[in-house]
Design a protein around this motif. Structure first.
Motif, PDB file in Angstrom:
ATOM      1  N   UNK A  25       0.826  -1.202   0.000  1.00 34.28           N
ATOM      2  CA  UNK A  25       0.000   0.000   0.000  1.00 34.28           C
ATOM      3  C   UNK A  25       0.867   1.262   0.000  1.00 34.28           C
ATOM      4  N   UNK A  26       0.384   2.288  -0.636  1.00 32.02           N
ATOM      5  CA  UNK A  26       1.052   3.582  -0.687  1.00 32.02           C
ATOM      6  C   UNK A  26       0.528   4.453   0.449  1.00 32.02           C
ATOM      7  N   UNK A  27       0.970   4.153   1.654  1.00 33.60           N
ATOM      8  CA  UNK A  27       0.571   4.935   2.820  1.00 33.60           C
ATOM      9  C   UNK A  27       1.794   5.209   3.677  1.00 33.60           C
ATOM     10  N   UNK A  28       2.135   6.462   3.794  1.00 35.14           N
ATOM     11  CA  UNK A  28       3.284   6.868   4.573  1.00 35.14           C
ATOM     12  C   UNK A  28       2.906   8.129   5.329  1.00 35.14           C
ATOM     13  N   UNK A  29       2.717   8.012   6.593  1.00 31.24           N
ATOM     14  CA  UNK A  29       2.331   9.166   7.417  1.00 31.24           C
ATOM     15  C   UNK A  29       3.560   9.840   8.023  1.00 31.24           C
ATOM     16  N   UNK A  30       4.712   9.567   7.469  1.00 22.61           N
ATOM     17  CA  UNK A  30       5.961  10.057   8.032  1.00 22.61           C
ATOM     18  C   UNK A  30       6.257  11.508   7.733  1.00 22.61           C
ATOM     19  N   UNK A  31       7.493  11.796   7.506  1.00 24.09           N
ATOM     20  CA  UNK A  31       8.034  13.136   7.316  1.00 24.09           C
ATOM     21  C   UNK A  31       7.445  13.809   6.077  1.00 24.09           C
ATOM     22  N   UNK A  32       6.839  14.953   6.282  1.00 22.08           N
ATOM     23  CA  UNK A  32       6.286  15.724   5.164  1.00 22.08           C
ATOM     24  C   UNK A  32       7.025  17.044   4.976  1.00 22.08           C
ATOM     25  N   UNK A  33       8.272  17.109   5.462  1.00 21.12           N
ATOM     26  CA  UNK A  33       9.031  18.355   5.361  1.00 21.12           C
ATOM     27  C   UNK A  33       9.373  18.724   3.927  1.00 21.12           C
ATOM     28  N   UNK A  34       9.345  17.771   3.013  1.00 22.21           N
ATOM     29  CA  UNK A  34       9.629  18.063   1.598  1.00 22.21           C
ATOM     30  C   UNK A  34       8.364  18.225   0.763  1.00 22.21           C
ATOM     31  N   UNK A  35       7.209  18.199   1.425  1.00 16.92           N
ATOM     32  CA  UNK A  35       5.938  18.337   0.711  1.00 16.92           C
ATOM     33  C   UNK A  35       5.849  19.708   0.060  1.00 16.92           C
ATOM     34  N   UNK A  36       5.103  19.770  -1.027  1.00 16.34           N
ATOM     35  CA  UNK A  36       4.977  21.026  -1.772  1.00 16.34           C
ATOM     36  C   UNK A  36       4.449  22.151  -0.893  1.00 16.34           C
ATOM     37  N   UNK A  37       3.592  21.820   0.060  1.00 11.11           N
ATOM     38  CA  UNK A  37       3.042  22.827   0.979  1.00 11.11           C
ATOM     39  C   UNK A  37       4.122  23.516   1.808  1.00 11.11           C
ATOM     40  N   UNK A  38       5.206  22.808   2.070  1.00  6.47           N
ATOM     41  CA  UNK A  38       6.315  23.356   2.864  1.00  6.47           C
ATOM     42  C   UNK A  38       7.307  24.123   1.985  1.00  6.47           C
ATOM     43  N   UNK A  39       7.192  23.985   0.671  1.00  8.64           N
ATOM     44  CA  UNK A  39       8.167  24.566  -0.242  1.00  8.64           C
ATOM     45  C   UNK A  39       7.682  25.838  -0.918  1.00  8.64           C
ATOM     46  N   UNK A  40       6.417  25.860  -1.298  1.00  7.96           N
ATOM     47  CA  UNK A  40       5.848  27.013  -2.001  1.00  7.96           C
ATOM     48  C   UNK A  40       4.467  27.302  -1.427  1.00  7.96           C
ATOM     49  N   UNK A  41       4.011  28.542  -1.546  1.00  8.33           N
ATOM     50  CA  UNK A  41       2.659  28.850  -1.057  1.00  8.33           C
ATOM     51  C   UNK A  41       1.598  28.149  -1.923  1.00  8.33           C
ATOM     52  N   UNK A  42       0.691  27.464  -1.256  1.00 15.74           N
ATOM     53  CA  UNK A  42      -0.418  26.794  -1.948  1.00 15.74           C
ATOM     54  C   UNK A  42      -1.703  27.236  -1.241  1.00 15.74           C
TER      55      UNK A  42
END
Length: 154
Positions: A25-42
């Motif tokens: 399964x594609x489920x990872x509740x881990x580190x989201x520090x590289x998520x787009x929300x953390x990189x650019x305003x959305x």
């Protein structure tokens, strides 16, 4: 007639056996520090549309519908998810080079504009992923503006 019964029995048995071979399964509740929300305003409305129309195949967390428990559907979905994440992963956007981020933002705008994303096969089963013209324009404008701001900061 006997041959047809043997073939039918074999097919039913094969169908039952493949139910025990499930993809990861594609489920990872881990580190989201590289998520787009953390990189650019959305903006929240853009984020909502991206999550509804894109994240199942383009993030590290897929919402699985009931029919994924039937093989070979899960294999088919797993392949789509793997290919989607290889192309663009919103949860790993921060690991991309600036050049690749610019390219991905351009691709988002282009794919939404020409209607190749989200996939028709996906929107048939997921009504919430169907984007209205207004929603498409919202995503396109955000992607273009974000790309322009990243390019200016480069």
């Amino acid at each position: 007639m006997r041959l047809l019964k043997v073939i039918a029995l074999f097919l039913v048995l094969a169908f039952v056996v493949i139910q025990f071979f499930r993809p990861e399964r594609n489920t990872n509740k881990g580190d989201l520090s590289n998520a787009i929300l953390k990189q650019v305003p959305v903006p929240p409305d853009v984020q909502m549309h991206l999550q509804n129309a894109c994240y199942d195949c383009h993030s590290n967390n897929t919402r699985y519908p009931w029919y994924v428990y039937v093989q070979p559907v899960a294999w088919f979905m797993s392949d789509h998810i793997r290919e989607g994440k290889k192309e663009l992963n919103f949860d790993e956007f921060g690991t991309y080079s600036v050049r690749r981020q610019l390219s991905k933002l351009k691709s988002i705008a282009g794919s939404v504009k020409d209607g190749t994303m989200p996939l028709t096969s996906y929107t048939l089963m997921h009504k919430e992923a169907r984007l209205s013209e207004f929603e498409k324009e919202l995503i396109i404008d955000w992607a273009v503006k974000t790309r322009d701001s990243l390019e200016a900061a480069k």
